[in-house]
Design a protein around this motif. Structure first.
Motif, short mmCIF file in Angstrom:
data_model
loop_
_atom_site.label_atom_id
_atom_site.label_comp_id
_atom_site.label_asym_id
_atom_site.label_seq_id
_atom_site.Cartn_x
_atom_site.Cartn_y
_atom_site.Cartn_z
N ALA A 290 36.56 34.42 30.65
CA ALA A 290 35.37 34.96 29.96
C ALA A 290 35.32 34.40 28.54
N PRO A 291 35.09 33.11 28.39
CA PRO A 291 35.17 32.48 27.07
C PRO A 291 34.24 33.09 26.02
N LYS A 292 33.11 33.63 26.42
CA LYS A 292 32.19 34.24 25.44
C LYS A 292 32.75 35.54 24.87
N GLN A 293 33.62 36.21 25.59
CA GLN A 293 34.23 37.46 25.11
C GLN A 293 35.56 37.24 24.41
N TYR A 294 36.10 36.04 24.48
CA TYR A 294 37.39 35.72 23.87
C TYR A 294 37.30 35.89 22.35
N GLN A 295 38.20 36.68 21.79
CA GLN A 295 38.21 36.99 20.35
C GLN A 295 39.62 36.81 19.79
N PRO A 296 40.04 35.56 19.55
CA PRO A 296 41.43 35.32 19.12
C PRO A 296 41.78 35.91 17.76
N GLN A 297 40.78 36.25 16.96
CA GLN A 297 41.04 36.80 15.63
C GLN A 297 41.44 38.28 15.67
N LEU A 298 41.24 38.95 16.80
CA LEU A 298 41.62 40.36 16.89
C LEU A 298 43.13 40.51 16.79
N VAL A 299 43.57 41.59 16.19
CA VAL A 299 45.00 41.82 15.98
C VAL A 299 45.47 42.96 16.87
N PHE A 300 46.40 42.65 17.73
CA PHE A 300 47.04 43.63 18.60
C PHE A 300 48.26 44.18 17.89
N ASP A 301 48.35 45.51 17.77
CA ASP A 301 49.48 46.15 17.10
C ASP A 301 50.60 46.36 18.11
N ARG A 302 51.58 45.47 18.11
CA ARG A 302 52.70 45.53 19.06
C ARG A 302 53.59 46.75 18.84
N LYS A 303 53.49 47.37 17.68
CA LYS A 303 54.36 48.49 17.36
C LYS A 303 53.68 49.85 17.51
N MET A 304 52.43 49.87 17.96
CA MET A 304 51.74 51.15 18.11
C MET A 304 52.36 51.89 19.30
N TYR A 305 52.98 53.00 19.02
CA TYR A 305 53.57 53.83 20.06
C TYR A 305 52.82 55.14 20.12
N ASN A 306 52.61 55.72 18.97
CA ASN A 306 51.93 56.99 18.86
C ASN A 306 51.12 56.96 17.58
N GLY A 307 50.21 57.87 17.45
CA GLY A 307 49.48 57.97 16.21
C GLY A 307 48.28 57.06 16.14
N GLY A 308 47.92 56.76 14.92
CA GLY A 308 46.68 56.03 14.68
C GLY A 308 45.60 57.03 14.32
N LYS A 309 44.50 56.54 13.84
CA LYS A 309 43.40 57.41 13.43
C LYS A 309 42.75 58.03 14.65
N GLU A 310 42.51 59.34 14.59
CA GLU A 310 41.88 60.05 15.70
C GLU A 310 40.43 60.38 15.36
N LEU A 311 39.60 60.46 16.39
CA LEU A 311 38.21 60.87 16.20
C LEU A 311 38.16 62.38 15.99
N SER A 312 37.41 62.82 15.02
CA SER A 312 37.25 64.26 14.76
C SER A 312 36.33 64.86 15.82
N SER A 313 36.30 66.16 15.89
CA SER A 313 35.40 66.86 16.82
C SER A 313 33.95 66.48 16.56
N ASP A 314 33.58 66.37 15.27
CA ASP A 314 32.21 65.99 14.92
C ASP A 314 31.88 64.59 15.42
N LYS A 315 32.82 63.67 15.27
CA LYS A 315 32.59 62.29 15.71
C LYS A 315 32.52 62.23 17.23
N LEU A 316 33.38 62.99 17.91
CA LEU A 316 33.34 63.03 19.37
C LEU A 316 31.97 63.50 19.86
#
Length: 117
Positions: free
Chosen positions: A85-111
């Protein structure tokens, strides 16, 4: 993990190390995007992948929105995406290899705003 695992690869940290438990017909881990979210490849079915929960070794992949975004970044920046899918290929995106838990969560209002919940 940033490449498809092969028999010669280092075993997945959550996988059984008992060779009697390993059936070559089962899915093989490709990537862990977070504690309960990963991707597996079924080597006997060609180009077939499934969501996977590395913590419980089940097919119940789950996580916060940011965990799914991390998995999407892995997929969209992977060279395999460029091949199929060459049109969807995005090599500049950064994959976080160390993400195990956490990260920003969506609030109830945003959901509610985004998904009407």
């Amino acid at each position: 993990m940033t490449k498809l695992l092969t028999e010669e690869s280092t075993p997945h940290p959550f996988a059984s190390t008992n060779e009697d438990d390993v059936d070559p017909n089962f899915y093989r881990p490709v990537v862990d995007a977070a504690k309960r979210l990963g991707l597996q490849h079924c080597h006997t079915m060609g180009d077939w992948f499934v969501g996977w929960n590395p913590r419980s070794e089940s097919g119940s992949a789950e996580g916060h929105w940011v965990h799914w975004v991390n998995l999407a970044a892995y997929i969209l920046s992977h060279p395999a995406t460029k091949a199929v899918a060459p049109k969807q290929y995005q090599p500049q995106l950064v994959f976080d290899r160390k993400m195990y838990n956490g990260g920003k969560e969506l609030s109830s209002d945003k959901l509610t705003k985004f998904f009407g919940e």
